[in-house]
Design a protein around this motif. Structure first.
Motif, PDB file in Angstrom:
ATOM      1  N   ARG A  50       3.945   2.964  -4.957  1.00 12.11           N
ATOM      2  CA  ARG A  50       3.603   4.275  -4.388  1.00 12.11           C
ATOM      3  C   ARG A  50       2.386   4.129  -3.460  1.00 12.11           C
ATOM      4  NH1 ARG A  50       3.989   7.234  -8.519  1.00 12.11           N
ATOM      5  NH2 ARG A  50       1.895   7.025  -9.378  1.00 12.11           N
ATOM      6  N   VAL A  54       2.330   4.838   0.551  1.00  7.02           N
ATOM      7  CA  VAL A  54       1.319   5.642   1.246  1.00  7.02           C
ATOM      8  C   VAL A  54       0.716   4.838   2.395  1.00  7.02           C
ATOM      9  CG1 VAL A  54      -0.984   6.654   1.037  1.00  7.02           C
ATOM     10  CG2 VAL A  54       0.733   7.135  -0.693  1.00  7.02           C
ATOM     11  N   SER A 105       4.025   9.683  -3.245  1.00  7.33           N
ATOM     12  CA  SER A 105       2.808  10.481  -3.349  1.00  7.33           C
ATOM     13  C   SER A 105       3.059  11.914  -2.889  1.00  7.33           C
ATOM     14  CB  SER A 105       1.691   9.862  -2.499  1.00  7.33           C
ATOM     15  OG  SER A 105       0.557  10.710  -2.457  1.00  7.33           O
ATOM     16  N   ASN A 108       1.420  12.824   0.793  1.00  9.87           N
ATOM     17  CA  ASN A 108       1.796  12.096   2.012  1.00  9.87           C
ATOM     18  C   ASN A 108       1.511  12.862   3.314  1.00  9.87           C
ATOM     19  OD1 ASN A 108       2.543   9.621   0.995  1.00  9.87           O
ATOM     20  ND2 ASN A 108       4.696  10.150   0.733  1.00  9.87           N
ATOM     21  N   ALA A 204      -3.667   7.716  -4.760  1.00  8.82           N
ATOM     22  CA  ALA A 204      -2.226   7.521  -4.674  1.00  8.82           C
ATOM     23  C   ALA A 204      -1.651   6.861  -5.921  1.00  8.82           C
ATOM     24  CB  ALA A 204      -1.876   6.693  -3.439  1.00  8.82           C
TER      25      ALA A 204
END
Length: 207
Positions: A50, A54, A105, A108, A204
């Motif tokens: 994740r 990001v 996330s 974003n 994140a």
């Protein structure tokens, strides 16, 4: 024309945030079997991917902002090439997140807007600084990915192969930026970028 640039830039943002990314290259782990992982190992890998996702959202925004204000065709083409490979990363990360049972996330859009602004400012400072910013960004991302390889489960060959290929691509992007004339950023700027990156990665990991 400026209107064409605006439309292209806006479209890039929408596709990055809301469309399913399509990779131009096969996933590095395509022929690798899924290893049995514990719930804790899966959760950690999903959280790390994740963070990487990001990072790719931010990369798309940075390149888009930099290309929007640059007037050098060679630099714009280099940014577009890097963005294409970052789209591969975006797709690989998203696919792996889903396989691990994780999610992207929730922040974003915020990451994208902030990064686009930074990219635009870097571009306005001139091409040498623009490329220097690109090189420093990729250098820090490469180090960041190396730290992930240190903590990912040794058994998680699929995630590790994706991260390793991403790391190699980031190194190539940094080398290209230097070759095109990018200059080293002042030390305070480098530390500022690292501090902002730490805030992003810490956030994140959970959100």
């Amino acid at each position: 024309m400026m209107i064409d640039r605006l439309i292209t830039t806006f479209d890039t943002g929408l596709r990055t945030l809301f469309a399913q990314p399509v990779a131009s290259r096969a996933r590095p782990d395509g022929n690798t079997e899924e290893a049995p992982l514990s719930t804790a190992e899966k959760n950690q890998a999903a959280a790390l991917m994740r963070i990487n996702h990001v990072g790719e959202v931010c990369a798309q925004a940075l390149y888009s902002g930099q290309a929007f204000v640059s007037r050098d065709a060679t630099i714009v083409n280099a940014l577009k090439q890097a963005a294409t490979e970052e789209t591969d990363h975006l797709a690989w990360c998203e696919g792996r997140i889903h396989e691990l049972g994780g999610r992207k996330s929730l922040l974003n859009p915020l990451w994208y807007v902030g990064s686009f602004g930074l990219g635009t400012v870097a571009g306005l400072l001139g091409d040498r600084w623009n490329l220097g910013f690109l090189a420093e960004t990729e250098k820090q991302v490469e180090a960041h990915l190396a730290s992930h390889l240190e903590v990912l489960s040794p058994a998680d060959h699929k995630t590790r192969k994706i991260v390793a290929q991403m790391q190699a691509d980031e190194r190539e992007h940094a080398d290209t930026a230097h070759q095109l004339g990018g200059v080293a950023l002042p030390i305070p700027v480098q530390f500022g970028m690292k501090f902002a990156s730490k805030i992003m990665t810490k956030t994140a990991y959970y959100v």
